[in-house]
Design a protein around this motif. Structure first.
Motif, PDB file in Angstrom:
ATOM      1  N   GLY A 146      28.525 -14.710 -18.056  1.00  0.00           N
ATOM      2  CA  GLY A 146      28.740 -13.568 -18.960  1.00  0.00           C
ATOM      3  C   GLY A 146      30.195 -13.373 -19.305  1.00  0.00           C
ATOM      4  O   GLY A 146      30.627 -12.252 -19.563  1.00  0.00           O
ATOM      5  N   ARG A 147      30.971 -14.455 -19.327  1.00  0.00           N
ATOM      6  CA  ARG A 147      32.396 -14.285 -19.662  1.00  0.00           C
ATOM      7  C   ARG A 147      32.963 -15.519 -20.387  1.00  0.00           C
ATOM      8  O   ARG A 147      32.325 -16.580 -20.407  1.00  0.00           O
ATOM      9  CB  ARG A 147      33.223 -14.009 -18.434  1.00  0.00           C
ATOM     10  CG  ARG A 147      33.299 -15.178 -17.479  1.00  0.00           C
ATOM     11  CD  ARG A 147      34.210 -14.873 -16.349  1.00  0.00           C
ATOM     12  NE  ARG A 147      33.570 -13.917 -15.455  1.00  0.00           N
ATOM     13  CZ  ARG A 147      33.926 -13.706 -14.204  1.00  0.00           C
ATOM     14  NH1 ARG A 147      34.965 -14.327 -13.719  1.00  0.00           N
ATOM     15  NH2 ARG A 147      33.260 -12.879 -13.427  1.00  0.00           N
ATOM     16  N   ASN A 148      34.141 -15.317 -20.976  1.00  0.00           N
ATOM     17  CA  ASN A 148      34.732 -16.396 -21.785  1.00  0.00           C
ATOM     18  C   ASN A 148      35.153 -17.580 -20.916  1.00  0.00           C
ATOM     19  O   ASN A 148      35.240 -17.477 -19.691  1.00  0.00           O
ATOM     20  CB  ASN A 148      35.876 -15.861 -22.647  1.00  0.00           C
ATOM     21  CG  ASN A 148      37.061 -15.434 -21.810  1.00  0.00           C
ATOM     22  OD1 ASN A 148      37.623 -16.216 -21.071  1.00  0.00           O
ATOM     23  ND2 ASN A 148      37.430 -14.159 -21.906  1.00  0.00           N
ATOM     24  N   GLN A 149      35.423 -18.691 -21.589  1.00  0.00           N
ATOM     25  CA  GLN A 149      35.578 -19.963 -20.875  1.00  0.00           C
ATOM     26  C   GLN A 149      36.983 -20.568 -21.002  1.00  0.00           C
ATOM     27  O   GLN A 149      37.146 -21.785 -20.934  1.00  0.00           O
ATOM     28  CB  GLN A 149      34.514 -20.953 -21.388  1.00  0.00           C
ATOM     29  CG  GLN A 149      33.091 -20.522 -21.053  1.00  0.00           C
ATOM     30  CD  GLN A 149      32.819 -20.466 -19.551  1.00  0.00           C
ATOM     31  OE1 GLN A 149      32.956 -21.476 -18.864  1.00  0.00           O
ATOM     32  NE2 GLN A 149      32.445 -19.294 -19.030  1.00  0.00           N
ATOM     33  N   TYR A 150      38.011 -19.722 -21.167  1.00  0.00           N
ATOM     34  CA  TYR A 150      39.379 -20.277 -21.225  1.00  0.00           C
ATOM     35  C   TYR A 150      39.770 -20.977 -19.919  1.00  0.00           C
ATOM     36  O   TYR A 150      40.416 -22.028 -19.966  1.00  0.00           O
ATOM     37  CB  TYR A 150      40.396 -19.189 -21.576  1.00  0.00           C
ATOM     38  CG  TYR A 150      40.218 -18.683 -22.985  1.00  0.00           C
ATOM     39  CD1 TYR A 150      40.567 -19.488 -24.070  1.00  0.00           C
ATOM     40  CD2 TYR A 150      39.667 -17.448 -23.236  1.00  0.00           C
ATOM     41  CE1 TYR A 150      40.373 -19.050 -25.366  1.00  0.00           C
ATOM     42  CE2 TYR A 150      39.471 -16.994 -24.521  1.00  0.00           C
ATOM     43  CZ  TYR A 150      39.825 -17.807 -25.583  1.00  0.00           C
ATOM     44  OH  TYR A 150      39.620 -17.385 -26.861  1.00  0.00           O
ATOM     45  N   PRO A 151      39.396 -20.444 -18.749  1.00  0.00           N
ATOM     46  CA  PRO A 151      39.785 -21.149 -17.521  1.00  0.00           C
ATOM     47  C   PRO A 151      39.193 -22.568 -17.481  1.00  0.00           C
ATOM     48  O   PRO A 151      39.889 -23.532 -17.132  1.00  0.00           O
ATOM     49  CB  PRO A 151      39.211 -20.282 -16.398  1.00  0.00           C
ATOM     50  CG  PRO A 151      39.071 -18.915 -16.997  1.00  0.00           C
ATOM     51  CD  PRO A 151      38.741 -19.156 -18.452  1.00  0.00           C
ATOM     52  N   GLN A 152      37.905 -22.695 -17.868  1.00  0.00           N
ATOM     53  CA  GLN A 152      37.244 -24.002 -17.817  1.00  0.00           C
ATOM     54  C   GLN A 152      37.771 -24.932 -18.909  1.00  0.00           C
ATOM     55  O   GLN A 152      37.997 -26.117 -18.676  1.00  0.00           O
ATOM     56  CB  GLN A 152      35.721 -23.837 -17.985  1.00  0.00           C
ATOM     57  CG  GLN A 152      35.026 -23.145 -16.826  1.00  0.00           C
ATOM     58  CD  GLN A 152      35.293 -21.641 -16.765  1.00  0.00           C
ATOM     59  OE1 GLN A 152      35.852 -21.058 -17.699  1.00  0.00           O
ATOM     60  NE2 GLN A 152      34.896 -21.014 -15.681  1.00  0.00           N
ATOM     61  N   ALA A 153      37.967 -24.393 -20.118  1.00  0.00           N
ATOM     62  CA  ALA A 153      38.357 -25.251 -21.250  1.00  0.00           C
ATOM     63  C   ALA A 153      39.844 -25.592 -21.236  1.00  0.00           C
ATOM     64  O   ALA A 153      40.233 -26.699 -21.603  1.00  0.00           O
ATOM     65  CB  ALA A 153      37.979 -24.569 -22.564  1.00  0.00           C
ATOM     66  N   PHE A 154      40.690 -24.635 -20.816  1.00  0.00           N
ATOM     67  CA  PHE A 154      42.138 -24.865 -20.954  1.00  0.00           C
ATOM     68  C   PHE A 154      42.920 -24.631 -19.662  1.00  0.00           C
ATOM     69  O   PHE A 154      44.153 -24.716 -19.670  1.00  0.00           O
ATOM     70  CB  PHE A 154      42.715 -23.964 -22.062  1.00  0.00           C
ATOM     71  CG  PHE A 154      42.038 -24.190 -23.387  1.00  0.00           C
ATOM     72  CD1 PHE A 154      42.282 -25.354 -24.110  1.00  0.00           C
ATOM     73  CD2 PHE A 154      41.144 -23.270 -23.904  1.00  0.00           C
ATOM     74  CE1 PHE A 154      41.658 -25.587 -25.323  1.00  0.00           C
ATOM     75  CE2 PHE A 154      40.507 -23.491 -25.108  1.00  0.00           C
ATOM     76  CZ  PHE A 154      40.760 -24.652 -25.816  1.00  0.00           C
ATOM     77  N   GLY A 155      42.211 -24.267 -18.601  1.00  0.00           N
ATOM     78  CA  GLY A 155      42.890 -24.058 -17.321  1.00  0.00           C
ATOM     79  C   GLY A 155      43.815 -22.857 -17.310  1.00  0.00           C
ATOM     80  O   GLY A 155      44.792 -22.830 -16.563  1.00  0.00           O
ATOM     81  N   VAL A 156      43.534 -21.856 -18.177  1.00  0.00           N
ATOM     82  CA  VAL A 156      44.381 -20.646 -18.163  1.00  0.00           C
ATOM     83  C   VAL A 156      43.539 -19.445 -17.722  1.00  0.00           C
ATOM     84  O   VAL A 156      42.350 -19.377 -18.037  1.00  0.00           O
ATOM     85  CB  VAL A 156      45.010 -20.343 -19.551  1.00  0.00           C
ATOM     86  CG1 VAL A 156      45.993 -21.413 -19.957  1.00  0.00           C
ATOM     87  CG2 VAL A 156      43.940 -20.161 -20.630  1.00  0.00           C
ATOM     88  N   PRO A 157      44.149 -18.486 -16.991  1.00  0.00           N
ATOM     89  CA  PRO A 157      43.374 -17.311 -16.599  1.00  0.00           C
ATOM     90  C   PRO A 157      43.043 -16.476 -17.829  1.00  0.00           C
ATOM     91  O   PRO A 157      43.766 -16.518 -18.828  1.00  0.00           O
ATOM     92  CB  PRO A 157      44.330 -16.544 -15.668  1.00  0.00           C
ATOM     93  CG  PRO A 157      45.685 -17.067 -15.960  1.00  0.00           C
ATOM     94  CD  PRO A 157      45.543 -18.446 -16.524  1.00  0.00           C
TER      95      PRO A 157
END
Ligand SMILES: C[S@@+](CC[C@H](N)C(=O)[O-])C[C@H]1O[C@@H](n2cnc3c(N)ncnc32)[C@H](O)[C@@H]1O
Length: 365
Positions: A128-139
């Motif tokens: 249920g949340r965005n995927q910036y950590p998975q896609a770009f390694g950023v919090p």
């Protein structure tokens, strides 16, 4: 071969499962500069010439160009046994970098950023949340720090966002007559693309674009502002700082970034800043009343899941948020495009009744 019903089902499944390949053909042709190259060439080009000028392989280029023809992004004619490629009206209007209605930067953003987040859609649904950590390694606890994770990324985002307003900006700003609002503040107005539409449509109005400092600084540096006297920028955080004075506050594609509690917080602040009789204009892509269409808006809503903290909403959901913040006289106007407009007002108490004139008193004008 199965029954006609089975064939239809498999064909639909095939269309859906290859959908991402179609997007990639479009993205790759934009990224490589195929459409710009063909527009600059004095005549239609063969695939070898395109490959040579792009520094790409002959085999790959021929396959890409022919697929673009089937997708109506290019046209081909055969002269002396040789296939020669040129742009179609669609690619000339929307895919050339130099076209005033170009969607080039949005396509690059979709290719380089959105697509990578969508690779984690199943995980986004689970969490249920965005995927910036998975896609770009950023919090991603600070949403716009993730979105603006580098200067290049921020510039790409700002350029991408303004593309849609080159085709739909006029219709959303004309959805309601905004001439009764001479002072307008575009909250989260980014590069000022809608503000430019607004000043060109309403000769009597002035617009302040309010956005976070790094956006305002980049807007001043990279996005020329032809109407310097009638539109300006102000740096600030709309969740914390004092909002500029205005007769009308615009929130375009801002509420869809946030969950209901943050939207309520922001709308309450706008209501507080608004003068009695002043207005708020919300511009968003609206879901059908039951939330099950149109497909484009449903996909945008899933995109909000993988890229933001928000969602797309129905007119009734926006109305409820606006009403809870204190706004009244809420009206919704469809435009026929992907984005629609909702206008609401802050209640204005009626003027006190005139006191009866008693003997010996005179009424001042
Ligand atoms: C999805 S963009 C929409 C931009 C523009 N309104 C449009 O329709 O193209 C959201 C905008 O809100 C701005 N924003 C996000 N958080 C903000 C904050 N706390 N204060 C001010 N602006 C903010 C972003 O920088 C961005 O420009």
């Amino acid at each position: 071969m199965g029954s006609p019903g089975e064939q239809a089902a498999l064909s639909l499944l095939d269309q859906y499962s290859c959908g991402f390949m179609v997007s990639q053909v479009l993205f790759a042709a934009c990224e490589l500069g195929v459409f710009d190259l063909l527009a600059e060439a004095p005549e239609a080009l063969g695939s070898d010439a395109v490959a040579a000028r792009l520094g790409a392989s002959s085999r790959g280029t021929e396959l890409l160009l022919d697929t673009c023809v089937t997708l109506r992004l290019l046209q081909v004619e055969t002269r002396g046994g040789k296939a020669l490629y040129a742009n179609t009206e669609l690619s000339s209007t929307y895919l050339l970098r130099s076209s005033p209605r170009s969607q080039h930067h949005m396509l690059l953003y979709l290719a380089r950023t959105t697509y990578l987040c969508w690779a984690h859609l199943a995980q986004a649904v689970r969490e249920g949340r965005n995927q910036y950590p998975q896609a770009f390694g950023v919090p991603s606890d600070q949403l716009f720090s993730a979105i603006y994770r580098s200067e290049d990324e921020q510039l790409q985002f700002m350029r991408a966002l303004q593309d849609i307003w080159s085709v739909q900006g006029r219709s959303v700003m004309a959805a309601f007559d905004l001439s009764p609002f001479p002072l307008i503040c575009d909250l989260g107005g980014c590069s000022g693309a809608l503000a430019k539409e607004c000043v060109s449509l309403y000769p009597g109005c002035q617009v302040t674009v309010f956005d976070i400092p790094e956006v305002v600084q980049m807007a001043r540096k990279h996005f020329p502002c032809p109407e310097e006297g009638r539109m300006g920028f102000q740096e600030g955080d709309f969740f914390r700082d004092r909002l500029p004075h205005a007769d009308l506050y615009v929130l375009a594609r801002v509420l869809h970034d946030w969950a209901d509690d943050k939207c309520s917080q922001l709308l309450a602040r706008v209501h507080q800043a608004c003068k009695p009789g002043g207005g708020i204009l919300v511009i968003e892509s609206l879901l059908d009343a039951d939330g099950r269409g149109p497909l484009t808006t449903q996909l945008y809503s899933l995109n909000m899941l993988v890229q933001t903290e928000g969602r797309e909403r129905t007119p009734a959901q926006y109305q409820a948020l606006l009403k809870a913040a204190g706004f009244r006289d809420i009206r919704c106007q469809t435009t026929g495009g992907v984005y629609d407009a909702i206008l609401a007002r802050k209640w204005c108490p009626p003027p006190p009744p005139l006191q009866p004139v008693t003997a010996g008193e005179s009424q001042t004008p």
